[in-house]
Write a protein that holds these residues in place. Structure first.
Motif, PDB file in Angstrom:
ATOM      1  N   ASP A   1       0.459   9.755  -4.549  1.00 17.68           N
ATOM      2  CA  ASP A   1       0.152  10.796  -3.572  1.00 17.68           C
ATOM      3  C   ASP A   1       1.079  10.645  -2.368  1.00 17.68           C
ATOM      4  N   PRO A   2       2.364  11.009  -2.496  1.00 10.05           N
ATOM      5  CA  PRO A   2       3.305  10.821  -1.386  1.00 10.05           C
ATOM      6  C   PRO A   2       2.845  11.551  -0.130  1.00 10.05           C
ATOM      7  N   ASN A   3       3.050  10.905   1.019  1.00 14.25           N
ATOM      8  CA  ASN A   3       2.618  11.490   2.277  1.00 14.25           C
ATOM      9  C   ASN A   3       3.506  10.962   3.390  1.00 14.25           C
ATOM     10  N   THR A   4       3.780  11.806   4.379  1.00 11.88           N
ATOM     11  CA  THR A   4       4.635  11.372   5.481  1.00 11.88           C
ATOM     12  C   THR A   4       3.961  10.325   6.356  1.00 11.88           C
ATOM     13  N   ALA A   5       2.633  10.282   6.330  1.00 16.20           N
ATOM     14  CA  ALA A   5       1.875   9.270   7.075  1.00 16.20           C
ATOM     15  C   ALA A   5       0.913   8.595   6.113  1.00 16.20           C
ATOM     16  N   PRO A   6       1.404   7.660   5.285  1.00 23.07           N
ATOM     17  CA  PRO A   6       0.559   7.092   4.222  1.00 23.07           C
ATOM     18  C   PRO A   6      -0.557   6.196   4.724  1.00 23.07           C
ATOM     19  N   LEU A   7      -0.401   5.571   5.889  1.00 23.82           N
ATOM     20  CA  LEU A   7      -1.379   4.617   6.394  1.00 23.82           C
ATOM     21  C   LEU A   7      -2.158   5.222   7.556  1.00 23.82           C
ATOM     22  N   ARG A   8      -3.423   4.872   7.646  1.00 27.05           N
ATOM     23  CA  ARG A   8      -4.243   5.374   8.736  1.00 27.05           C
ATOM     24  C   ARG A   8      -5.282   4.335   9.134  1.00 27.05           C
TER      25      ARG A   8
ATOM     26  N   CYS B   1     -14.371  12.359  -4.510  1.00 27.62           N
ATOM     27  CA  CYS B   1     -14.233  11.088  -5.212  1.00 27.62           C
ATOM     28  C   CYS B   1     -12.757  10.735  -5.140  1.00 27.62           C
ATOM     29  N   ARG B   2     -12.422   9.624  -4.500  1.00 25.23           N
ATOM     30  CA  ARG B   2     -11.035   9.331  -4.194  1.00 25.23           C
ATOM     31  C   ARG B   2     -10.674   7.867  -4.485  1.00 25.23           C
ATOM     32  N   PRO B   3      -9.441   7.606  -4.968  1.00 21.12           N
ATOM     33  CA  PRO B   3      -8.940   6.232  -5.003  1.00 21.12           C
ATOM     34  C   PRO B   3      -8.587   5.783  -3.592  1.00 21.12           C
ATOM     35  N   MET B   4      -8.909   4.527  -3.260  1.00 24.00           N
ATOM     36  CA  MET B   4      -8.710   4.018  -1.902  1.00 24.00           C
ATOM     37  C   MET B   4      -8.081   2.640  -1.930  1.00 24.00           C
ATOM     38  N   ILE B   5      -7.389   2.316  -0.818  1.00 23.86           N
ATOM     39  CA  ILE B   5      -6.833   0.989  -0.594  1.00 23.86           C
ATOM     40  C   ILE B   5      -7.258   0.527   0.789  1.00 23.86           C
ATOM     41  N   LEU B   6      -7.806  -0.676   0.870  1.00 21.87           N
ATOM     42  CA  LEU B   6      -8.130  -1.302   2.146  1.00 21.87           C
ATOM     43  C   LEU B   6      -7.264  -2.550   2.268  1.00 21.87           C
ATOM     44  N   ASN B   7      -6.655  -2.756   3.421  1.00 18.90           N
ATOM     45  CA  ASN B   7      -5.916  -4.003   3.599  1.00 18.90           C
ATOM     46  C   ASN B   7      -6.217  -4.612   4.955  1.00 18.90           C
TER      47      ASN B   7
ATOM     48  N   LEU C   1     -14.267  10.538   7.642  1.00 18.50           N
ATOM     49  CA  LEU C   1     -13.872   9.955   6.367  1.00 18.50           C
ATOM     50  C   LEU C   1     -13.788  11.024   5.284  1.00 18.50           C
ATOM     51  N   PHE C   2     -14.760  11.928   5.243  1.00 13.61           N
ATOM     52  CA  PHE C   2     -14.739  12.972   4.215  1.00 13.61           C
ATOM     53  C   PHE C   2     -13.692  14.036   4.526  1.00 13.61           C
ATOM     54  N   ILE C   3     -13.404  14.294   5.789  1.00 17.43           N
ATOM     55  CA  ILE C   3     -12.315  15.203   6.127  1.00 17.43           C
ATOM     56  C   ILE C   3     -10.983  14.617   5.665  1.00 17.43           C
ATOM     57  N   ALA C   4     -10.807  13.313   5.860  1.00 12.35           N
ATOM     58  CA  ALA C   4      -9.593  12.656   5.364  1.00 12.35           C
ATOM     59  C   ALA C   4      -9.487  12.794   3.850  1.00 12.35           C
ATOM     60  N   ALA C   5     -10.622  12.683   3.157  1.00  8.59           N
ATOM     61  CA  ALA C   5     -10.620  12.812   1.699  1.00  8.59           C
ATOM     62  C   ALA C   5     -10.270  14.233   1.265  1.00  8.59           C
ATOM     63  N   SER C   6     -10.563  15.216   2.110  1.00  6.45           N
ATOM     64  CA  SER C   6     -10.252  16.606   1.764  1.00  6.45           C
ATOM     65  C   SER C   6      -8.775  16.923   1.932  1.00  6.45           C
ATOM     66  N   ASN C   7      -8.032  16.055   2.632  1.00  6.25           N
ATOM     67  CA  ASN C   7      -6.623  16.323   2.922  1.00  6.25           C
ATOM     68  C   ASN C   7      -5.670  15.392   2.193  1.00  6.25           C
ATOM     69  N   GLY C   8      -6.151  14.633   1.260  1.00  7.45           N
ATOM     70  CA  GLY C   8      -5.278  13.746   0.494  1.00  7.45           C
ATOM     71  C   GLY C   8      -6.001  13.192  -0.716  1.00  7.45           C
ATOM     72  N   HIS C   9      -5.232  12.823  -1.729  1.00  5.89           N
ATOM     73  CA  HIS C   9      -5.841  12.273  -2.948  1.00  5.89           C
ATOM     74  C   HIS C   9      -6.107  10.781  -2.813  1.00  5.89           C
ATOM     75  N   VAL C  10      -5.193  10.055  -2.174  1.00  7.40           N
ATOM     76  CA  VAL C  10      -5.336   8.613  -1.989  1.00  7.40           C
ATOM     77  C   VAL C  10      -5.550   8.326  -0.506  1.00  7.40           C
TER      78      VAL C  10
ATOM     79  N   SER D   1       0.821  -1.208   0.000  1.00  7.05           N
ATOM     80  CA  SER D   1       0.000   0.000   0.000  1.00  7.05           C
ATOM     81  C   SER D   1       0.855   1.257   0.000  1.00  7.05           C
ATOM     82  N   THR D   2       1.902   1.266   0.813  1.00  6.33           N
ATOM     83  CA  THR D   2       2.765   2.441   0.919  1.00  6.33           C
ATOM     84  C   THR D   2       3.456   2.755  -0.400  1.00  6.33           C
ATOM     85  N   ILE D   3       3.924   1.739  -1.100  1.00  7.61           N
ATOM     86  CA  ILE D   3       4.611   1.954  -2.372  1.00  7.61           C
ATOM     87  C   ILE D   3       3.648   2.502  -3.425  1.00  7.61           C
ATOM     88  N   LEU D   4       2.440   1.965  -3.479  1.00  3.31           N
ATOM     89  CA  LEU D   4       1.473   2.476  -4.455  1.00  3.31           C
ATOM     90  C   LEU D   4       1.142   3.941  -4.185  1.00  3.31           C
ATOM     91  N   ARG D   5       0.948   4.282  -2.909  1.00  3.81           N
ATOM     92  CA  ARG D   5       0.625   5.681  -2.615  1.00  3.81           C
ATOM     93  C   ARG D   5       1.813   6.592  -2.904  1.00  3.81           C
TER      94      ARG D   5
END
Length: 399
Positions: free
Chosen positions: A58-65, A126-132, A74-83, A50-54
């Motif tokens: 959409d690079p981020n210092t905290a890619p996983l949450r 509208c956002r691309p997402m990864i669930l693991n 959930l929508f606030i998270a979508a407002s602060n990142g693309h993935v 997941s980290t490599i794909l992001r």
């Protein structure tokens, strides 16, 4: 692209093709976006995958949450990142499954603005997402129809690598990999106006876009072959996880049709299942609840060869009847539908046999990486902006 494969624990060539399709979709400026669902036991590098794909999109210092507790978060998270990546998910409540559907294909959320009585804030995203997660976390058909499912295999201890070493090597190759992905996206933008598919799946825009991009990397038809196989597996998995759909399939195993009311069907299906299933919370205890469950399962049951229809009888009581019909064998709703893409410069006909030969011929390159999972954290905050054309008393956050 083979450089990227060395960093991903892709079990098969089909999985790698679908991972690339998700990446090219995430690089597009608009959705809908498929939800990438990664499953596998601990030590299968789900978080690293997941980290490599992001990092490519959409690079981020905290890619996983962690998974949010309510729609607002959930929508606030979508407002602060693309993935959005939700790590180590153990299960999806019904409400968040529905919200993820809205985020994948586009939807909004309204909430009262703080310190006001009648003003509200509107989130539209509208956002691309990864669930693991370790388990099969997607059980509802509406979310499964928007998802790509990849099962990762555990990495043997002798093949593991320190995560810091792996990510440092990936960072040195990231520009090269991103350049190849952007070449595929540019190719897709040129080809997209001429793409035509013989059949359109639920994620029709994603299928068209991936078909447009694929010929920059693989032979025409490679994506459709991989996506069809993945969708067939998803249908089987969701039906297996749904006790009502399983019972309907057992009912139709020895007949070609059944007609009756929801009350009649509930009685028939209850007799087919065991006592433990009848007493479980997942089993419907009223006819109306059964009707709702049937409507949710109808799409995937149709792909499995069982048609469900609802109609009212032409009598004084106007009873609502349920018609269940076994459809002729068609070899799978997706697998039997080759696609065709045509470009302005040349016509491209999807060749399923060529795609199959390609998928069999690509050399498997398993990931040699650490299997540790990343920690949960939050994205960096970005200040939302107000829509210029919003009505008085309403703040529109256009994502």
């Amino acid at each position: 692209m083979e450089t990227l494969r060395g960093f991903l624990n892709a079990r098969s060539d089909v999985h790698f093709v679908l991972a690339i399709a998700w990446l090219t979709a995430a690089l597009r400026h608009c959705g809908p976006y498929p939800v990438l669902v990664l499953s596998g036991e601990q030590g299968s590098a789900k978080s690293t995958f997941s980290t490599i794909l992001r990092a490519l999109v959409d690079p981020n210092t905290a890619p996983l949450r962690a998974l949010p507790r309510e729609d607002r978060d959930l929508f606030i998270a979508a407002s602060n990142g693309h993935v959005l990546i939700f790590d180590n998910v153990s299960g999806l409540p019904y409400w968040i499954s529905d919200t993820l559907c809205r985020l994948a294909t586009g939807g909004g959320f309204a909430v009262r603005q703080l310190y006001t009585d009648q003003d509200e804030v509107l989130f539209d995203a509208c956002r691309p997402m990864i669930l693991n997660g370790i388990e099969d976390i997607v059980a509802r058909p509406d979310l499964a129809d928007r998802a790509i499912f990849l099962t990762l295999e555990p990495i043997p201890e002798e093949h593991r690598r320190p995560e810091q070493e792996l990510l440092a090597e990936f960072e040195s190759k990231r520009a090269l990999i991103l350049g190849a992905l952007l070449d595929a996206v540019a190719h897709g933008l040129r080809q997209l106006p001429g793409v035509r598919l013989d059949r359109l799946p639920r994620m029709a825009d994603f299928a068209r876009w991936s078909t447009a991009c694929e010929t920059a990397i693989w032979p025409a038809g490679t994506f459709w072959t991989a996506y069809s196989s993945n969708r067939d597996e998803a249908v089987a998995g969701v039906i297996e996880a749904d006790p009502v759909a399983n019972a309907v399939r057992a009912l139709m195993a020895t007949r070609t049709g059944w007609t009756g009311t929801a009350s009649d069907l509930l009685g028939v299906l209850t007799e087919l299942v065991g006592e433990a299933q009848r007493k479980s919370k997942s089993w419907p205890n009223t006819p109306s609840t059964l009707s709702g469950r049937l409507r949710r399962a109808a799409t995937f049951l149709r792909k499995a060869g069982i048609e469900i229809a609802f109609d009212r009888e032409a009598n004084r009581k106007r009873d609502r009847s349920i018609y269940i019909t076994a459809l002729p064998e068609s070899g799978g709703d997706f697998a039997s539908a080759p696609s065709a893409s045509s470009a302005p410069e040349d016509k491209l006909r999807i060749d399923d046999d060529a795609a199959d030969r390609f998928i069999r011929s690509v050399r498997t390159n398993p990931l040699q990486s650490t299997g540790s999972d990343g920690a949960d954290d939050t994205d960096a905050n970005n200040t939302p902006h107000s829509g210029a054309n919003s009505t008085p008393g309403t703040t529109v956050i256009d994502l």
